[in-house]
Design a protein around this motif. Structure first.
Motif, PDB file in Angstrom:
ATOM      1  N   THR A   1      54.986 -13.875  71.603  1.00  0.00           N
ATOM      2  CA  THR A   1      55.078 -12.910  72.690  1.00  0.00           C
ATOM      3  C   THR A   1      55.381 -11.536  72.110  1.00  0.00           C
ATOM      4  O   THR A   1      56.244 -11.399  71.246  1.00  0.00           O
ATOM      5  CB  THR A   1      56.185 -13.319  73.682  1.00  0.00           C
ATOM      6  N   THR A   2      54.658 -10.527  72.594  1.00  0.00           N
ATOM      7  CA  THR A   2      54.848  -9.148  72.147  1.00  0.00           C
ATOM      8  C   THR A   2      55.333  -8.320  73.333  1.00  0.00           C
ATOM      9  O   THR A   2      54.666  -8.258  74.369  1.00  0.00           O
ATOM     10  CB  THR A   2      53.535  -8.565  71.598  1.00  0.00           C
ATOM     11  N   PHE A   3      56.517  -7.721  73.160  1.00  0.00           N
ATOM     12  CA  PHE A   3      57.137  -6.901  74.199  1.00  0.00           C
ATOM     13  C   PHE A   3      57.194  -5.456  73.741  1.00  0.00           C
ATOM     14  O   PHE A   3      57.548  -5.186  72.592  1.00  0.00           O
ATOM     15  CB  PHE A   3      58.597  -7.330  74.441  1.00  0.00           C
ATOM     16  N   ALA A   4      56.893  -4.524  74.632  1.00  0.00           N
ATOM     17  CA  ALA A   4      57.137  -3.109  74.375  1.00  0.00           C
ATOM     18  C   ALA A   4      58.615  -2.839  74.674  1.00  0.00           C
ATOM     19  O   ALA A   4      59.256  -3.581  75.429  1.00  0.00           O
ATOM     20  CB  ALA A   4      56.260  -2.249  75.283  1.00  0.00           C
ATOM     21  N   ALA A   5      59.156  -1.796  74.089  1.00  0.00           N
ATOM     22  CA  ALA A   5      60.542  -1.425  74.372  1.00  0.00           C
ATOM     23  C   ALA A   5      60.710  -1.238  75.878  1.00  0.00           C
ATOM     24  O   ALA A   5      59.862  -0.634  76.535  1.00  0.00           O
ATOM     25  CB  ALA A   5      60.910  -0.150  73.632  1.00  0.00           C
ATOM     26  N   GLY A   6      61.776  -1.796  76.414  1.00  0.00           N
ATOM     27  CA  GLY A   6      62.063  -1.672  77.842  1.00  0.00           C
ATOM     28  C   GLY A   6      61.514  -2.793  78.708  1.00  0.00           C
ATOM     29  O   GLY A   6      61.936  -2.952  79.853  1.00  0.00           O
ATOM     30  N   GLN A   7      60.563  -3.564  78.205  1.00  0.00           N
ATOM     31  CA  GLN A   7      60.041  -4.674  78.996  1.00  0.00           C
ATOM     32  C   GLN A   7      61.119  -5.738  79.137  1.00  0.00           C
ATOM     33  O   GLN A   7      61.892  -5.987  78.205  1.00  0.00           O
ATOM     34  CB  GLN A   7      58.790  -5.283  78.370  1.00  0.00           C
ATOM     35  N   ALA A   8      61.164  -6.353  80.314  1.00  0.00           N
ATOM     36  CA  ALA A   8      62.213  -7.342  80.582  1.00  0.00           C
ATOM     37  C   ALA A   8      61.702  -8.398  81.540  1.00  0.00           C
ATOM     38  O   ALA A   8      60.816  -8.156  82.349  1.00  0.00           O
ATOM     39  CB  ALA A   8      63.440  -6.648  81.183  1.00  0.00           C
ATOM     40  N   SER A   9      62.300  -9.577  81.421  1.00  0.00           N
ATOM     41  CA  SER A   9      62.054 -10.622  82.415  1.00  0.00           C
ATOM     42  C   SER A   9      63.203 -10.585  83.406  1.00  0.00           C
ATOM     43  O   SER A   9      64.320 -10.177  83.066  1.00  0.00           O
ATOM     44  CB  SER A   9      61.963 -12.000  81.751  1.00  0.00           C
ATOM     45  N   LYS A  10      62.944 -10.989  84.618  1.00  0.00           N
ATOM     46  CA  LYS A  10      64.008 -11.110  85.616  1.00  0.00           C
ATOM     47  C   LYS A  10      64.726 -12.440  85.367  1.00  0.00           C
ATOM     48  O   LYS A  10      64.149 -13.352  84.768  1.00  0.00           O
ATOM     49  CB  LYS A  10      63.415 -11.076  87.013  1.00  0.00           C
ATOM     50  N   PRO A  11      65.982 -12.556  85.803  1.00  0.00           N
ATOM     51  CA  PRO A  11      66.667 -13.841  85.645  1.00  0.00           C
ATOM     52  C   PRO A  11      65.827 -14.969  86.260  1.00  0.00           C
ATOM     53  O   PRO A  11      65.310 -14.837  87.377  1.00  0.00           O
ATOM     54  CB  PRO A  11      67.976 -13.638  86.405  1.00  0.00           C
ATOM     55  N   HIS A  12      65.644 -16.030  85.483  1.00  0.00           N
ATOM     56  CA  HIS A  12      64.855 -17.172  85.938  1.00  0.00           C
ATOM     57  C   HIS A  12      65.347 -18.417  85.206  1.00  0.00           C
ATOM     58  O   HIS A  12      66.168 -18.331  84.301  1.00  0.00           O
ATOM     59  CB  HIS A  12      63.361 -16.942  85.664  1.00  0.00           C
ATOM     60  N   GLN A  13      64.837 -19.543  85.623  1.00  0.00           N
ATOM     61  CA  GLN A  13      65.154 -20.800  84.952  1.00  0.00           C
ATOM     62  C   GLN A  13      63.889 -21.638  84.871  1.00  0.00           C
ATOM     63  O   GLN A  13      62.953 -21.424  85.634  1.00  0.00           O
ATOM     64  CB  GLN A  13      66.252 -21.553  85.689  1.00  0.00           C
ATOM     65  N   HIS A  14      63.872 -22.544  83.918  1.00  0.00           N
ATOM     66  CA  HIS A  14      62.744 -23.455  83.745  1.00  0.00           C
ATOM     67  C   HIS A  14      63.225 -24.832  84.173  1.00  0.00           C
ATOM     68  O   HIS A  14      64.085 -25.408  83.508  1.00  0.00           O
ATOM     69  CB  HIS A  14      62.290 -23.493  82.283  1.00  0.00           C
ATOM     70  N   PRO A  15      62.690 -25.361  85.264  1.00  0.00           N
ATOM     71  CA  PRO A  15      63.198 -26.638  85.755  1.00  0.00           C
ATOM     72  C   PRO A  15      62.743 -27.858  84.958  1.00  0.00           C
ATOM     73  O   PRO A  15      63.370 -28.900  85.028  1.00  0.00           O
ATOM     74  CB  PRO A  15      62.638 -26.703  87.176  1.00  0.00           C
ATOM     75  N   ASP A  16      61.680 -27.685  84.145  1.00  0.00           N
ATOM     76  CA  ASP A  16      61.040 -28.880  83.600  1.00  0.00           C
ATOM     77  C   ASP A  16      60.768 -28.850  82.102  1.00  0.00           C
ATOM     78  O   ASP A  16      59.992 -29.631  81.598  1.00  0.00           O
ATOM     79  CB  ASP A  16      59.731 -29.138  84.340  1.00  0.00           C
ATOM     80  N   HIS A  17      61.397 -27.931  81.368  1.00  0.00           N
ATOM     81  CA  HIS A  17      61.161 -27.913  79.928  1.00  0.00           C
ATOM     82  C   HIS A  17      62.285 -27.197  79.181  1.00  0.00           C
ATOM     83  O   HIS A  17      63.003 -26.390  79.738  1.00  0.00           O
ATOM     84  CB  HIS A  17      59.810 -27.278  79.582  1.00  0.00           C
ATOM     85  N   ASP A  18      62.389 -27.538  77.898  1.00  0.00           N
ATOM     86  CA  ASP A  18      63.269 -26.851  76.956  1.00  0.00           C
ATOM     87  C   ASP A  18      62.466 -25.742  76.298  1.00  0.00           C
ATOM     88  O   ASP A  18      61.248 -25.872  76.140  1.00  0.00           O
ATOM     89  CB  ASP A  18      63.703 -27.801  75.828  1.00  0.00           C
ATOM     90  N   SER A  19      63.157 -24.683  75.861  1.00  0.00           N
ATOM     91  CA  SER A  19      62.471 -23.697  75.028  1.00  0.00           C
ATOM     92  C   SER A  19      63.435 -23.166  73.973  1.00  0.00           C
ATOM     93  O   SER A  19      64.636 -23.047  74.208  1.00  0.00           O
ATOM     94  CB  SER A  19      61.882 -22.550  75.859  1.00  0.00           C
ATOM     95  N   ILE A  20      62.864 -22.897  72.809  1.00  0.00           N
ATOM     96  CA  ILE A  20      63.589 -22.283  71.702  1.00  0.00           C
ATOM     97  C   ILE A  20      62.815 -21.027  71.332  1.00  0.00           C
ATOM     98  O   ILE A  20      61.592 -21.069  71.170  1.00  0.00           O
ATOM     99  CB  ILE A  20      63.687 -23.230  70.490  1.00  0.00           C
TER     100      ILE A  20
ATOM    101  N   GLU B   1      72.980 -17.431  81.262  1.00  0.00           N
ATOM    102  CA  GLU B   1      74.026 -17.520  82.280  1.00  0.00           C
ATOM    103  C   GLU B   1      74.811 -16.204  82.253  1.00  0.00           C
ATOM    104  O   GLU B   1      74.228 -15.168  82.500  1.00  0.00           O
ATOM    105  CB  GLU B   1      74.881 -18.765  82.100  1.00  0.00           C
ATOM    106  N   ASP B   2      76.073 -16.201  81.918  1.00  0.00           N
ATOM    107  CA  ASP B   2      76.861 -14.969  81.917  1.00  0.00           C
ATOM    108  C   ASP B   2      77.161 -14.458  80.506  1.00  0.00           C
ATOM    109  O   ASP B   2      77.953 -13.542  80.326  1.00  0.00           O
ATOM    110  CB  ASP B   2      78.163 -15.158  82.691  1.00  0.00           C
ATOM    111  N   ARG B   3      76.492 -15.022  79.494  1.00  0.00           N
ATOM    112  CA  ARG B   3      76.709 -14.597  78.104  1.00  0.00           C
ATOM    113  C   ARG B   3      75.574 -13.681  77.671  1.00  0.00           C
ATOM    114  O   ARG B   3      74.419 -13.946  77.965  1.00  0.00           O
ATOM    115  CB  ARG B   3      76.787 -15.805  77.179  1.00  0.00           C
ATOM    116  N   VAL B   4      75.916 -12.621  76.947  1.00  0.00           N
ATOM    117  CA  VAL B   4      74.926 -11.639  76.496  1.00  0.00           C
ATOM    118  C   VAL B   4      74.953 -11.584  74.980  1.00  0.00           C
ATOM    119  O   VAL B   4      76.023 -11.530  74.366  1.00  0.00           O
ATOM    120  CB  VAL B   4      75.227 -10.245  77.093  1.00  0.00           C
ATOM    121  N   PHE B   5      73.763 -11.580  74.374  1.00  0.00           N
ATOM    122  CA  PHE B   5      73.608 -11.528  72.922  1.00  0.00           C
ATOM    123  C   PHE B   5      72.581 -10.455  72.586  1.00  0.00           C
ATOM    124  O   PHE B   5      71.645 -10.232  73.351  1.00  0.00           O
ATOM    125  CB  PHE B   5      73.087 -12.861  72.361  1.00  0.00           C
ATOM    126  N   ILE B   6      72.729  -9.834  71.450  1.00  0.00           N
ATOM    127  CA  ILE B   6      71.693  -8.955  70.902  1.00  0.00           C
ATOM    128  C   ILE B   6      71.040  -9.735  69.772  1.00  0.00           C
ATOM    129  O   ILE B   6      71.715 -10.162  68.833  1.00  0.00           O
ATOM    130  CB  ILE B   6      72.278  -7.627  70.378  1.00  0.00           C
TER     131      ILE B   6
END
Length: 126
Positions: free
Chosen positions: A53-72, A85-90
């Motif tokens: 996935t290629t993101f431009a600076a400032g692009q963001a996803s809205k809070p969401h969840q995946h009901p049926d799969h894991d992702s790394i 959840e409520d934890r933020v990482f850079i």
């Protein structure tokens, strides 16, 4: 899981980056993105999918969840703010995180960023 969300295997063992399918996605799990994000499908098996996935600076996803799969997710280059959840990482190059099924998360690109993500099973969330 809906069978319509499953991505069929590519049926090949090798995919050159230049030959990978490129899609410009406008939503994730039905939640609109602020602007299109480039997604490249690099490999698909019956049990997982690998996308770049290629993101431009400032692009963001809205809070969401995946009901049926894991992702790394692994950052190749750039920097993103990751909220799980409520934890933020850079996260920057070499950093990775896990999105468990049902856990609310989202990201924001702080600079132009390329990441790779494995989803299991191979579910189309866009």
């Amino acid at each position: 899981m809906s069978a319509s969300r499953l991505i069929p295997p590519l049926g090949r063992d090798f995919v050159a980056s230049a030959e990978a399918e490129v899609t410009h996605i406008t939503e994730v799990e039905g939640r609109p993105l602020g602007s299109p994000v480039q997604l490249k499908t690099l490999a698909v098996t019956p049990r997982m999918v690998l996308v770049e996935t290629t993101f431009a600076a400032g692009q963001a996803s809205k809070p969401h969840q995946h009901p049926d799969h894991d992702s790394i997710v692994y950052v190749v280059r750039g920097k993103v703010k990751v909220t799980i959840e409520d934890r933020v990482f850079i996260a920057g190059p070499g950093d990775a995180w896990y999105n468990a099924p049902g856990v609310v998360h989202h990201i924001e690109a702080l600079e132009p960023t390329v990441s790779v993500e494995v989803k299991s099973p191979p579910v189309k969330a866009w």
